[in-house]
Design a protein around this motif. Sequence first.
Motif, PDB file in Angstrom:
ATOM      1  N   GLN A 137      10.244  -6.690   7.789  1.00 52.94           N
ATOM      2  CA  GLN A 137       9.103  -7.402   7.226  1.00 52.94           C
ATOM      3  C   GLN A 137       8.222  -7.920   8.359  1.00 52.94           C
ATOM      4  OE1 GLN A 137       8.546 -11.489   4.906  1.00 52.94           O
ATOM      5  NE2 GLN A 137       9.747 -10.071   3.650  1.00 52.94           N
ATOM      6  N   LEU A 138       6.941  -7.651   8.258  1.00 55.02           N
ATOM      7  CA  LEU A 138       5.995  -8.045   9.298  1.00 55.02           C
ATOM      8  C   LEU A 138       5.351  -9.394   8.981  1.00 55.02           C
ATOM      9  CD1 LEU A 138       4.237  -7.234  11.828  1.00 55.02           C
ATOM     10  CD2 LEU A 138       2.581  -6.336  10.176  1.00 55.02           C
ATOM     11  N   TYR A 139       4.732  -9.493   7.818  1.00 58.27           N
ATOM     12  CA  TYR A 139       3.997 -10.701   7.454  1.00 58.27           C
ATOM     13  C   TYR A 139       3.495 -10.503   6.032  1.00 58.27           C
ATOM     14  CZ  TYR A 139       1.091 -14.847   8.385  1.00 58.27           C
ATOM     15  OH  TYR A 139       0.542 -16.107   8.380  1.00 58.27           O
ATOM     16  N   THR A 140       3.155 -11.609   5.382  1.00 51.33           N
ATOM     17  CA  THR A 140       2.581 -11.524   4.045  1.00 51.33           C
ATOM     18  C   THR A 140       1.137 -12.010   4.086  1.00 51.33           C
ATOM     19  OG1 THR A 140       4.712 -11.771   2.956  1.00 51.33           O
ATOM     20  CG2 THR A 140       2.753 -12.353   1.667  1.00 51.33           C
ATOM     21  N   PHE A 141       0.253 -11.155   3.655  1.00 52.66           N
ATOM     22  CA  PHE A 141      -1.187 -11.425   3.723  1.00 52.66           C
ATOM     23  C   PHE A 141      -1.692 -11.787   2.332  1.00 52.66           C
ATOM     24  CE2 PHE A 141       0.000  -8.868   7.275  1.00 52.66           C
ATOM     25  CZ  PHE A 141      -0.780  -9.325   8.332  1.00 52.66           C
ATOM     26  N   GLY A 142      -2.316 -12.961   2.230  1.00 52.20           N
ATOM     27  CA  GLY A 142      -2.684 -13.436   0.905  1.00 52.20           C
ATOM     28  C   GLY A 142      -4.021 -14.142   0.811  1.00 52.20           C
ATOM     29  N   ALA A 143      -4.940 -13.844   1.716  1.00 48.57           N
ATOM     30  CA  ALA A 143      -6.266 -14.479   1.626  1.00 48.57           C
ATOM     31  C   ALA A 143      -6.842 -14.237   0.227  1.00 48.57           C
ATOM     32  CB  ALA A 143      -7.201 -13.918   2.693  1.00 48.57           C
ATOM     33  N   VAL A 144      -7.522 -15.250  -0.293  1.00 49.36           N
ATOM     34  CA  VAL A 144      -7.991 -15.199  -1.684  1.00 49.36           C
ATOM     35  C   VAL A 144      -8.932 -14.020  -1.923  1.00 49.36           C
ATOM     36  CG1 VAL A 144      -9.362 -16.413  -3.408  1.00 49.36           C
ATOM     37  CG2 VAL A 144      -7.656 -17.661  -2.071  1.00 49.36           C
ATOM     38  N   ASP A 145      -9.721 -13.691  -0.905  1.00 47.30           N
ATOM     39  CA  ASP A 145     -10.788 -12.694  -1.125  1.00 47.30           C
ATOM     40  C   ASP A 145     -10.484 -11.337  -0.489  1.00 47.30           C
ATOM     41  OD1 ASP A 145     -10.824 -13.281   1.509  1.00 47.30           O
ATOM     42  OD2 ASP A 145     -12.956 -13.844   1.615  1.00 47.30           O
ATOM     43  N   ARG A 146      -9.215 -11.081  -0.204  1.00 50.21           N
ATOM     44  CA  ARG A 146      -8.931  -9.857   0.564  1.00 50.21           C
ATOM     45  C   ARG A 146      -9.059  -8.576  -0.263  1.00 50.21           C
ATOM     46  NH1 ARG A 146      -3.618  -8.203   0.025  1.00 50.21           N
ATOM     47  NH2 ARG A 146      -3.656  -7.126   2.015  1.00 50.21           N
ATOM     48  N   SER A 147      -9.052  -8.705  -1.587  1.00 49.62           N
ATOM     49  CA  SER A 147      -9.251  -7.538  -2.442  1.00 49.62           C
ATOM     50  C   SER A 147     -10.293  -7.886  -3.496  1.00 49.62           C
ATOM     51  CB  SER A 147      -7.936  -7.138  -3.124  1.00 49.62           C
ATOM     52  OG  SER A 147      -8.130  -5.983  -3.923  1.00 49.62           O
ATOM     53  N   PRO A 148     -11.364  -7.086  -3.616  1.00 47.54           N
ATOM     54  CA  PRO A 148     -12.450  -7.452  -4.526  1.00 47.54           C
ATOM     55  C   PRO A 148     -11.999  -7.438  -5.984  1.00 47.54           C
ATOM     56  CG  PRO A 148     -12.773  -5.242  -3.648  1.00 47.54           C
ATOM     57  CD  PRO A 148     -11.642  -5.849  -2.878  1.00 47.54           C
ATOM     58  N   GLY A 149     -12.339  -8.505  -6.707  1.00 50.30           N
ATOM     59  CA  GLY A 149     -12.130  -8.518  -8.155  1.00 50.30           C
ATOM     60  C   GLY A 149     -10.745  -8.915  -8.606  1.00 50.30           C
ATOM     61  N   GLU A 150      -9.792  -8.975  -7.658  1.00 48.39           N
ATOM     62  CA  GLU A 150      -8.429  -9.300  -8.062  1.00 48.39           C
ATOM     63  C   GLU A 150      -7.710  -9.968  -6.907  1.00 48.39           C
ATOM     64  OE1 GLU A 150      -4.790  -7.048 -10.372  1.00 48.39           O
ATOM     65  OE2 GLU A 150      -6.039  -5.867  -9.019  1.00 48.39           O
ATOM     66  N   ARG A 151      -6.903 -10.961  -7.207  1.00 52.31           N
ATOM     67  CA  ARG A 151      -6.110 -11.605  -6.160  1.00 52.31           C
ATOM     68  C   ARG A 151      -4.870 -10.765  -5.892  1.00 52.31           C
ATOM     69  NH1 ARG A 151      -4.508 -16.789  -4.263  1.00 52.31           N
ATOM     70  NH2 ARG A 151      -3.556 -16.417  -2.222  1.00 52.31           N
ATOM     71  N   VAL A 152      -4.784 -10.244  -4.679  1.00 46.00           N
ATOM     72  CA  VAL A 152      -3.645  -9.413  -4.301  1.00 46.00           C
ATOM     73  C   VAL A 152      -2.984 -10.005  -3.063  1.00 46.00           C
ATOM     74  CG1 VAL A 152      -2.850  -7.125  -3.584  1.00 46.00           C
ATOM     75  CG2 VAL A 152      -4.741  -7.342  -5.216  1.00 46.00           C
TER      76      VAL A 152
END
Lengths: 225, 225
Positions: free
Chosen positions: A76-91
């Motif tokens: 496991q490297l890291y978990t990326f969770g910025a609110v705007d990292r995927s348009p239209g949906e929180r991923v």
Amino acid sequence: MPHARLAVSTVIFALSPDEGAERPSLRLPLVRRLREPGLGRWALPGGWLPVDEALEAAAARTLEETTGLAPAHLEQLYTFGAVDRSPGERVVSVVYWALVHSDEVEQAVADENVQWFDEDELPPLAFDHLAIIGYALSRLRTRLEYSGLAHAFLGETFTMAELRAVYEVVLRKRLDPANFRRTMETSGALVDTGERKSGTPHRPPALYRFDPRAAPPRMPFAGSR
Amino acid sequence: MPHARLAVSTVIFALSPDEGAERPSLRLPLVRRLREPGLGRWALPGGWLPVDEALEAAAARTLEETTGLAPAHLEQLYTFGAVDRSPGERVVSVVYWALVHSDEVEQAVADENVQWFDEDELPPLAFDHLAIIGYALSRLRTRLEYSGLAHAFLGETFTMAELRAVYEVVLRKRLDPANFRRTMETSGALVDTGERKSGTPHRPPALYRFDPRAAPPRMPFAGSR
């Protein structure tokens, strides 16, 4: 109430086959997006996390499905969770990484939608995957400095020049062959197999392997980047 | 189709106030579960990830809401996502961690449902939180070995004995005072402030601070655990 959705992705590093004197390069496989968002852009291998599949299992499965690669171990490297990292949906993406040998690369899928890219020649990437790759590269360099992970790029046995090439590529700097050999030999991490590389000119170089019981070699020059 | 749900948790480490000669202990705050699953058990501070909140922000908010703690910086530790880690529902937890000073602990909430526990005297824990704490402890020990993070436990200035106490507690071993002092002084990571600890007997010890520009001290004895 809407939830964030979980995805997994993998960053796979390999060295390009060493064409003789030419310094090999650090490469990673990317998959072309065939749907929005990011249609046509390149992305790390990955997919959604099924509700009944473990994180690493999902990362390994999606990697194998897209690239044919099946590394012995994903970390496991890291978990990326910025609110705007995927348009239209929180991923939120849990990202795994692994190093593979050049011969594993040869067996991997390669078509117009799955290709290996040099770290210095990345195509337009979807989402925040460029930042993810940058993070993975910095982790790779740190890890090489603190542990003997270089052998993950190499076969069971390797020459001193092949080992030095790994450090030169990952650390992005030339290393003095004599100093490198001395550092490696004094680290106690290498075992001389007594064999020599075949198919090479009249003075075939010695073949080494890593001693799994030895402490990882410390690279005094690694930190001096 | 059901999705995994995302939660955030935090592992906060602090040293118990050093009562004179007595060796301080490593403590962390836990919150009693007031609902199922795990009703009545103790758990790491945390909560669900809102769809519109960044991971670290959610970890910091839930930590502050439950414990009153607001560390300057939370670092992502690991993401735990075993399929069966929460009964009845798939929950993936992104776990953050931080070290805090003893004086921050004094300001923290403490009631019957929020308490600090010694790492050696943990109560029955909910979910896989015992494993998460174990992982955090191993990360803490590795980090202490490879970087000067000890000062995160200490105030701006500290005595050599206070610094050694941090290493002894985290590494769980006695360290020779003379060797420790020598290692620290030769590391170049410490600056003698020229001041001396007040309120101490007739020979007040020197106060040091870390040099932020210095390379972290390497602890030759740390690895020998």
